[in-house]
Design an enzyme around this catalytic site. Structure first.
Site, PDB file in Angstrom:
ATOM      1  N   GLY A   1      -2.834 -12.936   2.300  1.00  0.00           N
ATOM      2  CA  GLY A   1      -3.059 -12.861   3.736  1.00  0.00           C
ATOM      3  C   GLY A   1      -1.771 -12.768   4.528  1.00  0.00           C
ATOM      4  O   GLY A   1      -0.713 -13.234   4.091  1.00  0.00           O
ATOM      5  N   ASP A   2      -1.872 -12.152   5.692  1.00  0.00           N
ATOM      6  CA  ASP A   2      -0.719 -12.043   6.592  1.00  0.00           C
ATOM      7  C   ASP A   2      -0.535 -13.331   7.372  1.00  0.00           C
ATOM      8  O   ASP A   2      -1.505 -14.057   7.627  1.00  0.00           O
ATOM      9  CB  ASP A   2      -0.919 -10.885   7.572  1.00  0.00           C
ATOM     10  CG  ASP A   2      -1.010  -9.537   6.874  1.00  0.00           C
ATOM     11  OD1 ASP A   2      -0.300  -9.366   5.866  1.00  0.00           O
ATOM     12  OD2 ASP A   2      -1.792  -8.682   7.330  1.00  0.00           O
TER      13      ASP A   2
ATOM     14  N   ASP B   1       7.254  -7.887  -8.514  1.00  0.00           N
ATOM     15  CA  ASP B   1       6.001  -7.480  -7.869  1.00  0.00           C
ATOM     16  C   ASP B   1       4.970  -7.062  -8.918  1.00  0.00           C
ATOM     17  O   ASP B   1       3.795  -7.460  -8.846  1.00  0.00           O
ATOM     18  CB  ASP B   1       6.291  -6.328  -6.912  1.00  0.00           C
ATOM     19  CG  ASP B   1       5.244  -6.206  -5.813  1.00  0.00           C
ATOM     20  OD1 ASP B   1       4.591  -7.225  -5.501  1.00  0.00           O
ATOM     21  OD2 ASP B   1       5.085  -5.107  -5.273  1.00  0.00           O
TER      22      ASP B   1
ATOM     23  N   GLN C   1      -1.924  -0.650  -1.338  1.00  0.00           N
ATOM     24  CA  GLN C   1      -1.596  -0.424   0.058  1.00  0.00           C
ATOM     25  C   GLN C   1      -1.517   1.090   0.260  1.00  0.00           C
ATOM     26  O   GLN C   1      -1.330   1.844  -0.696  1.00  0.00           O
ATOM     27  CB  GLN C   1      -0.254  -1.092   0.377  1.00  0.00           C
ATOM     28  CG  GLN C   1       0.185  -0.985   1.823  1.00  0.00           C
ATOM     29  CD  GLN C   1      -0.833  -1.565   2.776  1.00  0.00           C
ATOM     30  OE1 GLN C   1      -1.675  -0.818   3.285  1.00  0.00           O
ATOM     31  NE2 GLN C   1      -0.788  -2.877   3.006  1.00  0.00           N
TER      32      GLN C   1
ATOM     33  N   PHE D   1       2.025   0.194  11.200  1.00  0.00           N
ATOM     34  CA  PHE D   1       1.511  -0.374   9.955  1.00  0.00           C
ATOM     35  C   PHE D   1       2.555  -0.291   8.846  1.00  0.00           C
ATOM     36  O   PHE D   1       2.726  -1.219   8.051  1.00  0.00           O
ATOM     37  CB  PHE D   1       0.242   0.361   9.501  1.00  0.00           C
ATOM     38  CG  PHE D   1      -0.947   0.178  10.400  1.00  0.00           C
ATOM     39  CD1 PHE D   1      -1.020  -0.877  11.294  1.00  0.00           C
ATOM     40  CD2 PHE D   1      -2.008   1.072  10.345  1.00  0.00           C
ATOM     41  CE1 PHE D   1      -2.128  -1.048  12.125  1.00  0.00           C
ATOM     42  CE2 PHE D   1      -3.116   0.907  11.160  1.00  0.00           C
ATOM     43  CZ  PHE D   1      -3.176  -0.144  12.049  1.00  0.00           C
TER      44      PHE D   1
ATOM     45  N   HIS E   1     -10.154   4.488  -2.473  1.00  0.00           N
ATOM     46  CA  HIS E   1     -10.556   3.486  -1.487  1.00  0.00           C
ATOM     47  C   HIS E   1     -10.019   3.941  -0.128  1.00  0.00           C
ATOM     48  O   HIS E   1      -8.816   4.161   0.028  1.00  0.00           O
ATOM     49  CB  HIS E   1      -9.984   2.114  -1.854  1.00  0.00           C
ATOM     50  CG  HIS E   1     -10.406   1.013  -0.947  1.00  0.00           C
ATOM     51  ND1 HIS E   1     -11.660   0.431  -0.997  1.00  0.00           N
ATOM     52  CD2 HIS E   1      -9.745   0.366   0.055  1.00  0.00           C
ATOM     53  CE1 HIS E   1     -11.753  -0.519  -0.089  1.00  0.00           C
ATOM     54  NE2 HIS E   1     -10.613  -0.573   0.569  1.00  0.00           N
TER      55      HIS E   1
END
Length: 309
Positions: free
Chosen positions: A121-122, A173, A191, A231, A281
């Site tokens: 979450g941000d 990562d 992303q 973004f 997606h």
């Protein structure tokens, strides 16, 4: 009129890519919960527009700090009750204790929501970086482990082809994605990105690191260049110079901008399909037309049994 050079069977002619009719693709769509009754109506219209394409699932986002928790639950529950679609609810570690998360996921499970998108979450508005909530989870790996212990959820997770902004290195990562898989994640969704090679190289690195779950490319059609630029700064996505050039002077020309956006996203997806990608997606931003046109380009056609009730 004589027409020649029409590309078929997924071949390339005169620089034009078309979908391979023998390579069926699967899609999923992401929405965010509307903030008003008027927006809720538009959102439902977008959902109904995309539903006949037969998505694997439709996901609903979860605002920073849990700010849309109730609206997210209401929307996925409505999708479950009133459509033939498979809903997936986003869930984050931000702003909630373990007890609160346990209550939330119990409500989802009892409502027939068996698919969660588990994310760190941000940070909430006003915070520069993530900090675990007292009594909460330190990150998505702990959250996934908790979810799988409580119920047999299908768990999708996020990943970053161009490295998470908070990651120490690209290797760290990738290693964290492997830990998510080992904790029980069944799918990773990337992303957004714009260069297909970025995604393909990322998948190669992930496979070499022992990551075997599907890694689905996240596609974001450009509805607004200024928003995309914003973004990208938040998530570390590179905006190529050619993309900037394509959208120059189109802020006040939505018709042309949409045509260009459909072209860019379609070309991106067709290149990925030609490279063997079969799952996509789409980040819809609660708008259907651009996404629908790209799916059409990929060869998807409406299926009557997937229309909402």
């Amino acid at each position: 009129m004589i027409m020649s050079g029409i590309p078929v069977e997924g071949t390339e002619s005169s620089g034009l890519l078309v979908a391979n009719p023998s390579s069926r693709v699967d899609v999923s769509f992401e929405f965010f919960p509307p903030t008003s009754d008027a927006l809720a109506e538009k959102h439902w219209q977008a959902l109904e527009r995309l539903a006949p394409l037969g998505p694997k699932f439709v996901s609903v986002t979860y605002g920073a700090g849990g700010s849309t928790r109730e609206r997210t639950h209401a929307l996925v529950s409505k999708i479950r009750r009133e459509t033939t679609l498979e809903p997936a609810a986003h869930l984050t570690c931000v702003g909630a204790t373990r007890e609160e998360i346990e209550e939330i996921i119990g409500q989802y499970w009892d409502s027939g929501i068996k698919h969660l998108v588990a994310l760190r979450g941000d940070p909430p508005e006003g915070y520069q970086s993530f900090a675990p909530h007292p009594g909460g989870f330190s990150g998505s790996v702990e959250l996934i482990e908790f979810l799988k212990k409580k119920h047999d959820f299908e768990v999708s997770v996020g990943c970053y082809p161009e490295i998470h902004p908070d990651a120490r290195s690209s290797l760290a990562d990738i290693d964290y994605l492997k830990r998510k898989m080992d904790a029980g994640a069944t799918r990773a969704i990337t992303q957004f990105f714009f260069d297909p090679e970025v995604y393909l190289r990322f998948v190669d690195r992930a496979r070499a690191h022992g990551i075997t779950i599907p890694i689905v490319p996240g596609i974001l059609p450009v509805t607004s260049y200024s928003k995309i630029h914003q973004f990208s700064k938040q998530c570390g996505t590179q905006v190529p110079a050619w993309l900037t050039h394509l959208f120059e002077e189109l802020d006040d020309d939505p018709a042309t901008r949409n045509l260009v956006a459909a072209m860019v996203a379609s070309e991106q997806c067709l290149q990925l399909q030609r490279a063997g990608v079969r799952d996509f997606h789409f980040y819809t931003l609660n708008r259907a037309d651009l996404v629908y046109s790209v799916c059409h380009t990929l060869g998807l056609r409406p299926q009557k049994d997937n229309i909402t009730d």
